[in-house]
Structures are given as C-alpha cells and as structure tokens.
Design a protein around this motif. Structure first.
Motif, PDB file in Angstrom:
ATOM      1  N   UNK A  87       0.847  -1.192   0.000  1.00 55.46           N
ATOM      2  CA  UNK A  87       0.000   0.000   0.000  1.00 55.46           C
ATOM      3  C   UNK A  87       0.877   1.234   0.000  1.00 55.46           C
ATOM      4  N   UNK A 106     -13.675  -2.669  -1.016  1.00 54.93           N
ATOM      5  CA  UNK A 106     -13.272  -1.527  -0.183  1.00 54.93           C
ATOM      6  C   UNK A 106     -14.032  -0.270  -0.572  1.00 54.93           C
ATOM      7  N   UNK A 160     -17.556  -0.334   0.824  1.00 55.30           N
ATOM      8  CA  UNK A 160     -17.570  -0.174   2.276  1.00 55.30           C
ATOM      9  C   UNK A 160     -17.248   1.277   2.654  1.00 55.30           C
ATOM     10  N   UNK A 210     -19.604   4.838   4.869  1.00 57.23           N
ATOM     11  CA  UNK A 210     -19.205   5.676   5.987  1.00 57.23           C
ATOM     12  C   UNK A 210     -19.673   7.106   5.703  1.00 57.23           C
ATOM     13  N   UNK A 217      -6.317   8.141   5.820  1.00 54.75           N
ATOM     14  CA  UNK A 217      -5.844   6.841   6.320  1.00 54.75           C
ATOM     15  C   UNK A 217      -6.767   6.229   7.380  1.00 54.75           C
ATOM     16  N   UNK A 218      -7.309   6.981   8.287  1.00 58.52           N
ATOM     17  CA  UNK A 218      -8.136   6.393   9.346  1.00 58.52           C
ATOM     18  C   UNK A 218      -9.395   5.766   8.784  1.00 58.52           C
ATOM     19  N   UNK A 228      -9.894   4.509   5.885  1.00 55.21           N
ATOM     20  CA  UNK A 228      -9.587   3.252   5.213  1.00 55.21           C
ATOM     21  C   UNK A 228      -9.421   2.134   6.226  1.00 55.21           C
ATOM     22  N   UNK A 229      -8.722   2.418   7.323  1.00 58.37           N
ATOM     23  CA  UNK A 229      -8.539   1.377   8.351  1.00 58.37           C
ATOM     24  C   UNK A 229      -9.874   0.918   8.882  1.00 58.37           C
ATOM     25  N   UNK A 275     -11.562  -1.376   6.352  1.00 58.16           N
ATOM     26  CA  UNK A 275     -10.959  -2.709   6.295  1.00 58.16           C
ATOM     27  C   UNK A 275     -11.358  -3.527   7.515  1.00 58.16           C
ATOM     28  N   UNK A 276     -11.402  -2.859   8.675  1.00 60.61           N
ATOM     29  CA  UNK A 276     -11.741  -3.600   9.887  1.00 60.61           C
ATOM     30  C   UNK A 276     -13.181  -4.103   9.827  1.00 60.61           C
ATOM     31  N   UNK A 277     -14.078  -3.245   9.306  1.00 59.08           N
ATOM     32  CA  UNK A 277     -15.475  -3.669   9.189  1.00 59.08           C
ATOM     33  C   UNK A 277     -15.604  -4.880   8.286  1.00 59.08           C
ATOM     34  N   UNK A 278     -14.880  -4.855   7.165  1.00 57.79           N
ATOM     35  CA  UNK A 278     -14.961  -5.977   6.229  1.00 57.79           C
ATOM     36  C   UNK A 278     -14.422  -7.240   6.862  1.00 57.79           C
ATOM     37  N   UNK A 279     -13.349  -7.114   7.634  1.00 54.43           N
ATOM     38  CA  UNK A 279     -12.770  -8.284   8.279  1.00 54.43           C
ATOM     39  C   UNK A 279     -13.770  -8.882   9.265  1.00 54.43           C
ATOM     40  N   UNK A 280     -14.439  -8.022  10.035  1.00 56.46           N
ATOM     41  CA  UNK A 280     -15.440  -8.529  10.975  1.00 56.46           C
ATOM     42  C   UNK A 280     -16.613  -9.156  10.256  1.00 56.46           C
TER      43      UNK A 280
END
Lengths: 110, 323
Positions: free
Chosen positions: A19, A46, A49, A53, A71-72, A74-75, A78-83
């Motif tokens: 990245x 991404x 998602x 927001x 940057x925040x 995006x983090x 990504x965290x939402x998608x992982x969950x």
C-alpha cells in the motif's frame, strides 16, 4: 519472449510495497491509496464499504491496463470488512451443521 | 465498527460436489468478491513438473504433461472423508525453505505403464487392443493425496475407463514418468481452479398488485403468464389469481416482456403495474459446483478464509502508513 510470469500478477516485486499513499495537492482532505498487485476482488469491496461511511464524501478506484488523509477511514473500512467476513464464517458453519442435522435424520447418509 | 454489515446465509442444498445457498443482507461487492475468490484464489494441488524416463506413446512429452496438470488432485485430511483445504498441510513451493522439493511443499506421483508387460496379463478378447493409461495409474507418495478420478458414483458407473484417461498405448509403447504436484492458485494457471462453476443470481422481488389484477379477465391473466419467457408466474387454480411460481428464484431472468405486455393492457399509461419483478440488491442465490479436488463446502470456507487473511494483511499494511 516478452511475456511476464503469471505469478507477477499477484506477487509483490522486491521494491514494491503493498500500500502506498500520497496526499492530493488540489483538494483538501483527499488522498490517493495505491494498492499494488490487487484486483477488482478487493478494490470494489473496499470502495463500497468506504461509501457506507457518512464521513466519506468521495471514494472511487481505477484499475489501469497493464500494458500505462484519509488513512483512518480506510482502516475502519478494512476492519469492518474483516469482521463481516468472520461473522459470515460462523454463519456458514452453523447453517451447514443445521442442514446436515435436518437432512441426516431423514435418510441416513446420501 | 459502525458500518459493519451482518450477512445471513441459508443453505438450500449440499452435495459433496455441489452447494447452493442464499447470501443476504450484504452488498453485491461482497458476493462478487466471494465468487471471484472461489474461482481464482482458493489454493489447490495440481501437477506442476513432470520428469520423463520413457515416453514412446503417440503423444509428445509436453502434451502429456499438459493433460497431467489438468487432473484434479484431492487432499483428504486424516480422519475425514471429504476433500479438504490443502493450505494447512502444504506450503507454496516458492515459500518453502527446502532446496528443490520436499514432502512439505510437494507430492510426487509415479506412473509406469508398459504395454507389453500389461498385455500378458489381459484376458484373450482384450489382447492387443489399445491400453488406456488413466489417473488410476498415478501412484502417490503421500497417502492423503490422490487424483480425483470421478465426481460421484453415477459418473463412475457410466464411464468406460477406471479413471481420467491420459493417453492410449499400443504394442511396444511404454510410458514412465515422475510427476510433482504443488500447491497454487488459479490466478497463476487454470489447472489450480477448484470449481467448475461458481455463480450467483439476484433474488427476484415479485410484487403482485391484487387490486389491479381484479380488473383483468382470465384471458388477460393467461396472457401475462405466457408473456414471461422464464415462466415465473402462474395462475392459482382455486382463486384464479396470479401468483409467483415456487422456484421463481431459479428461473427469473428479468426480461422486458412482462412490462411490454402489461403496458398494452393498461387503460392509462400511468396506472400502477399489475406485476412487478425486480432483482434484489442485497439477496443472492449462489450455486457452486466443484471439479472433485475439494468438497463444495470446503471451497466456501477456504474462500472466506482467504478473504479474511487478505483483509488482515491489508489492515497491517495500512497501519504501517500511519507512521
């Protein structure tokens, strides 16, 4: 003769980072993330998602033809998608077990 | 956290080589990502390197190597009957620390078929007929790994051979080779693809305006039923009303025929529709069919695992950017 290795489409080169980020000079609070060696699978996910927001005003992606701040947020995306993926994994396990229980009682094995 | 979705899964049917399920309350991008990963990024085993000792058959070396590569290889973990995910037991070859190859990153198959030797043991009526070399002749050095000869018993009963045919040998011909199978993903070569078909369709939302339908005659209703080429409507026998067919989700193709037929029947163009069929934006019907290398539910689990690992990897990389 000039054809690159097939594995080059998903393995990072030695000097490439996964990245990269650069701030946009013309618009405030905007920036460009470059994901190397990724394709529509992750990029579209991404983008959708990020659009959910309310703090995000604009999100889009480009996938150029191979032959040419922020940057925040995006983090968080990504965290939402992982969950969401974790949740999906447990759902699938439960659903398969449930279906098996129901159907194994009807007739032993199939 | 605030924008997380909670998707639901409902299984319609599971057979070893075919699974159908409904994924709902999530976006098309998630459904498409799962589909793309099932096709392109689920790791499987396939023959990658072939060393020849002897080949006097009618097909040349690279032809046979190409055919060997396309044979689905099945890994069955200990204690299970199902074709499982091989990524726990094997390393990708390029990440393995061994010099050339080792049991951790590859599986060796040996094949040695000599027509003259086999001919002597055959019954009289078969003698001197061409001998088919099949995937049954591939002998693995790892008991958990073997080629997937058939999808199911039905196919086995109907087949002429005992496995996937590789080449036919005649008198005096001999094929002897060593094939090395490695783990890989379909992005690198289609031989590593675990699925034959992985598709999803949108769930049709069929709204029937009963009030408006009261004004239609039976012939007009019959005309609407026949207007759809996918036959998702039918006339209920008892009440004579238009209802959706039970397995409409399997058949809906969202054509314009129904709309055109209705417009012809409306008294005024701005009247409400009698029947409306729309694709849902958050409910999908998946159908996944395997090649035999892994079981269908294992492919689904593996795809979700790959997606989760990818998300974790990206999260870590983006964290690095924060500094």
């Amino acid at each position: 003769m000039n054809a690159p290795e097939r594995s080059a489409c998903f393995l990072l080169d030695d000097d490439e980072e996964k990245v990269e980020y650069s701030v946009d000079t013309k618009v405030s609070n905007a920036g460009t993330f470059t994901f190397n060696k990724e394709d529509h699978t992750v990029a579209n996910l991404l983008r959708m998602q990020l659009l959910r927001d309310p703090a995000v005003k604009f999100a889009g992606y480009m996938h150029p033809h191979p032959l040419v701040a922020p940057v925040e947020v995006l983090s968080a995306a990504i965290e939402d998608l992982s969950n969401e993926t974790d949740h999906l994994i447990t759902q699938v396990t439960d659903a398969i077990d449930k279906w098996k229980k129901e159907n194994d009682q009807v007739g032993l094995g199939m | 956290m605030p924008q997380q979705r909670f998707p639901k899964i409902e299984i319609l049917s599971i057979r070893p080589h075919h699974i159908q399920f409904i994924l709902s309350e999530t976006d098309t991008s998630m459904a498409n990502a799962i589909r793309r990963i099932m096709i392109a990024e689920v790791p499987t085993l396939a023959i990658d390197l072939v060393e020849y000792a002897e080949n006097s058959s009618v097909l040349n070396d690279e032809y046979i190597a190409h055919r060997l590569g396309l044979i689905p290889i099945r890994y069955v973990p200990e204690g299970s009957m199902r074709g499982g995910d091989c990524h726990t037991a094997f390393l990708p070859h390029r990440e393995c620390v061994c010099y050339d190859r080792c049991p951790r990153c590859s599986v060796e198959f040996e094949l040695d078929v000599d027509f003259d030797k086999v001919n002597m043991t055959r019954p009289d009526q078969e003698r001197d007929l061409p001998l088919t070399v099949t995937s049954r002749d591939l002998i693995s050095n790892n008991i958990l790994v073997a080629p997937a000869h058939f999808l199911n018993e039905e196919e086995q009963d109907e087949a002429h051979d005992e496995g996937i045919s590789i080449v036919k040998l005649g008198p005096g011909q001999h094929l002897k080779l060593k094939a090395i199978a490695r783990m890989g993903i379909s992005k690198e070569h289609a031989k590593w693809c675990p699925v034959a078909v992985a598709t999803y369709r949108f769930w049709p939302i069929i709204t029937i305006n009963d009030e408006a339908c009261q004004m239609l005659t039976m012939e007009q209703k019959q005309e609407l039923v026949e207007a759809c080429p996918d036959r998702i409507l039918e006339l209920d026998e008892i009440t004579g009303n238009l209802v959706a067919v039970e397995n409409a989700y399997e058949m809906a193709t969202y054509t314009e025929d129904l709309k055109v037929a209705q417009d012809a029947m409306k008294k005024r163009p701005e009247d409400d529709d009698f029947v409306k069929v729309e694709p849902s934006t958050d409910r999908f019907v998946f159908s996944v069919e395997t090649t035999g290398a892994m079981d269908a539910e294992e492919i689904l689990f593996s795809a979700l695992r790959v997606l989760k690992d990818r998300m974790n990897y990206l999260a870590a990389e983006v964290e690095k950017l924060k500094d």
